[in-house]
Enzyme design. Structure first.
Site, short mmCIF file in Angstrom:
data_model
loop_
_atom_site.label_atom_id
_atom_site.label_comp_id
_atom_site.label_asym_id
_atom_site.label_seq_id
_atom_site.Cartn_x
_atom_site.Cartn_y
_atom_site.Cartn_z
N LYS A 277 17.57 -7.25 7.39
CA LYS A 277 16.62 -6.69 6.46
C LYS A 277 17.45 -6.55 5.27
O LYS A 277 18.59 -6.70 5.02
CB LYS A 277 16.19 -5.25 6.90
CG LYS A 277 15.09 -4.81 6.26
CD LYS A 277 13.83 -5.27 7.07
CE LYS A 277 12.53 -4.72 6.63
NZ LYS A 277 11.34 -4.95 7.73
P1 NAD Z 1 3.08 -3.50 1.21
O1 NAD Z 1 3.95 -3.57 -0.10
O2 NAD Z 1 2.03 -4.65 1.14
O3 NAD Z 1 2.14 -2.30 1.12
C1 NAD Z 1 3.07 -1.08 1.07
C2 NAD Z 1 2.03 0.12 0.98
O4 NAD Z 1 2.52 1.30 0.96
C3 NAD Z 1 1.32 -0.07 -0.32
O5 NAD Z 1 -0.03 0.29 -0.34
C4 NAD Z 1 2.23 0.92 -1.51
O6 NAD Z 1 1.26 1.51 -2.51
C5 NAD Z 1 1.98 1.88 -0.11
N1 NAD Z 1 3.18 3.07 -0.59
C6 NAD Z 1 4.56 2.61 -1.07
N2 NAD Z 1 5.25 3.72 -1.55
C7 NAD Z 1 4.33 4.85 -0.98
C8 NAD Z 1 4.33 6.18 -0.97
N3 NAD Z 1 5.59 6.80 -1.56
N4 NAD Z 1 3.45 7.03 -0.41
C9 NAD Z 1 2.36 6.49 -0.07
N5 NAD Z 1 2.06 5.08 -0.15
C10 NAD Z 1 3.25 4.22 -0.50
O7 NAD Z 1 3.86 -3.57 2.24
P2 NAD Z 1 3.71 -3.89 4.00
O8 NAD Z 1 4.40 -5.29 4.13
O9 NAD Z 1 2.46 -3.63 4.15
O10 NAD Z 1 4.47 -2.73 4.77
C11 NAD Z 1 4.36 -1.57 4.92
C12 NAD Z 1 5.03 -0.96 5.99
O11 NAD Z 1 4.96 -1.91 7.26
C13 NAD Z 1 6.80 -0.79 5.71
O12 NAD Z 1 7.14 0.14 6.50
C14 NAD Z 1 7.08 -2.47 6.44
O13 NAD Z 1 8.59 -2.13 6.81
C15 NAD Z 1 6.18 -2.35 7.63
N6 NAD Z 1 5.96 -3.79 8.22
C16 NAD Z 1 5.57 -4.86 7.44
C17 NAD Z 1 5.50 -6.10 7.92
C18 NAD Z 1 4.85 -7.23 7.25
O14 NAD Z 1 4.64 -8.35 7.81
N7 NAD Z 1 4.60 -7.21 5.93
C19 NAD Z 1 5.96 -6.31 9.31
C20 NAD Z 1 6.42 -5.18 10.15
C21 NAD Z 1 6.58 -3.85 9.55
#
Ligand code: NAD
Length: 447
Positions: free
Chosen positions: A132
């Protein structure tokens, strides 16, 4: 030359002009996340009887790479940024994991998240290890051209610390397909003309037109929804007409909400980094997704009224999908949840240990991150395979494979829990550690 920097990250936040005074680091005050992950590892190791030397190896990442690199901003000023790549394990295959752009990202977070990627690859039976990384800055606070230069300089600074058979980044919080297209292009331009096309698989989560796969954008949300559906079947829980609250309406949260809407689940509250919105009638999640794509957040969306973070957690709902950041559901939030039967962890590490204890006491089931959000890395693997073979699979093929992979992993986790009565989180770790332990037993330690 590959860099392996074994150092404690005590340097200041780089998200400031090079010439400015050094300020206290922000976001470094949450050292417990990695310790929590190590704790789960220790507990699950005891259950599966993992040899102590394997547990000791897996308690730490293999490489901790930190790069500081300058970027010229639109106003002509130079700013120094701090980038990270934590490579936890490559015993099962190349390091694999997302790149996060967030102002509060820290070395500790990346170590925890990298380890979780190792468990996910192992659980999903992928030939991939765990990593990561990312940059500590606020991507919403820079222009598109600044974002492009920051990304290109970061991936250039990483140099041969990444590569299609060595370490393969993907999107995470604050990054997306566009980020990956810049990253791939930067890497391609460092390897020389002859090899250029052969290294397309250096990152996954690319736009389909730039070598990505169909189905990757929704893959993580899709995997979350497969898990929710299987849990609902097992528990005779009719999803139709149920209410959902979602924290984080980015890639994972928005796709989970859209896909659940196909099953008659109505999203009544959403939140992101700008605030929280409530709509008792249920949001049109397609429109909200389009709005966020255009405006970058839910702020200003007209069909819902603003509520506080506290109120959000207390809104009556049946399912909660945390899809933002780690450590969001502590005792207060877990106690506030109103009517929720299931928490499906789209985010990594959204529940604190204390928060999860409260959920358990209240009889609220948790579908753990290592399983629930593993659809993303699984489809990233499909993208990597397609790049290697110069193929393009149809969406149906990706969807069918993903569903089968999620079902298989879900069943193995449920069976492990039935056999050991350890809870689903440790069951995920247990299944993953059985595979990792077996590989160490067969290969042993060099020399
Ligand atoms: P993203 O950037 O597309 O979305 C993140 C969201 O979280 C946004 O809506 C943002 O505004 C919100 N956010 C950020 N800080 C915040 C806070 N302090 N309070 C409330 N909301 C907040 O990211 P994503 O890819 O959707 O990732 C979200 C989660 O899923 C993370 O934990 C990431 O590690 C996990 N994840 C993502 C993937 C992927 O394929 N993108 C895969 C596995 C896990």
């Amino acid at each position: 030359m590959k860099k392996s920097v074994e150092q404690k990250d005590t340097s200041p936040s780089p998200d400031q002009p090079v010439t400015s005074e050094v300020k206290a680091p922000r976001g470094e005050e949450k050292p417990e996340f990695f310790k929590v992950i190590q704790g789960y590892l220790d507990d699950a190791s005891r259950i599966v009887g993992l040899p102590d030397y394997v547990r000791t190896i897996l308690r730490q990442p293999k490489n901790e790479i930190i790069v500081n690199f300058p970027v010229q901003m639109d106003n002509g000023e130079y700013r120094l940024f701090k980038g990270y790549r934590i490579q936890h394990s490559n015993i099962l295959g190349p390091y694999k994991g997302g790149m996060r752009y967030h102002e509060s990202a820290s070395l500790d977070d990346f170590k925890a998240l990298a380890a979780m990627m190792t468990w996910k690859g192992a659980l999903m039976n992928l030939p991939l290890g765990g990593a990561k990384g990312g940059i500590k800055f606020n991507p919403h606070g820079v222009s598109r051209s600044e974002l492009k230069r920051i990304t290109r300089r970061f991936f250039h600074a990483l140099g041969s610390n990444i590569g299609p058979d060595y370490d393969i980044p993907a999107p995470d919080v604050g990054t997306n397909g566009q980020t990956m297209a810049w990253a791939m292009d930067t890497y391609m331009n460092t390897v020389g003309m002859v090899s250029k096309q052969a290294v397309m698989g250096v990152v996954t989560g690319k736009p389909v037109t730039s070598g990505g796969t169909h189905g990757r954008v929704k893959a993580t949300g899709q995997g979350v929804v497969h898990c929710i559906r299987m849990w609902a079947e097992d528990n005779r829980f009719d999803l139709h007409g149920k209410k959902l609250i979602v924290q984080g309406f980015g890639n994972v949260g928005s796709h989970a909400a859209v896909l659940l809407s196909h099953m008659g689940v109505s999203t009544v509250a959403v939140g992101d980094h700008t605030g929280y919105l409530y709509n008792p009638e249920g949001f049109n999640v397609y429109r909200l997704q389009e709005y966020v794509a255009e405006h970058g957040s839910i702020a200003g969306y007209p069909n819902g009224h603003a509520v506080s973070r506290e109120d959000f957690f207390n809104i009556q709902a049946d399912i909660f999908v945390p899809a933002a950041l780690e450590n969001q559901v502590d005792t207060q939030e877990a106690t506030a949840l109103n009517g929720v039967r299931l928490v499906a962890e789209g985010a990594n590490g959204p529940c604190t240990v204390a928060g999860e204890r409260v959920l358990k006491e209240r009889g609220i089931e948790v579908l753990p991150d290592v399983l629930a959000n593993a659809g993303g890395v699984t489809v990233s693997y499909y993208e990597w395979v397609q790049n290697k073979r110069s193929e393009q699979w149809a969406l149906e093929e990706v969807d069918t494979r993903l569903e089968a992979a999620m079902r298989d992993a879900y069943r193995r986790v449920i069976e492990f829990d039935r056999a050991h009565r350890c809870g689903l989180r440790l069951a995920c770790y247990g299944v993953a550690l059985q595979r990792l332990g077996k590989v160490y037993e067969e290969r042993e330690i060099f020399p």
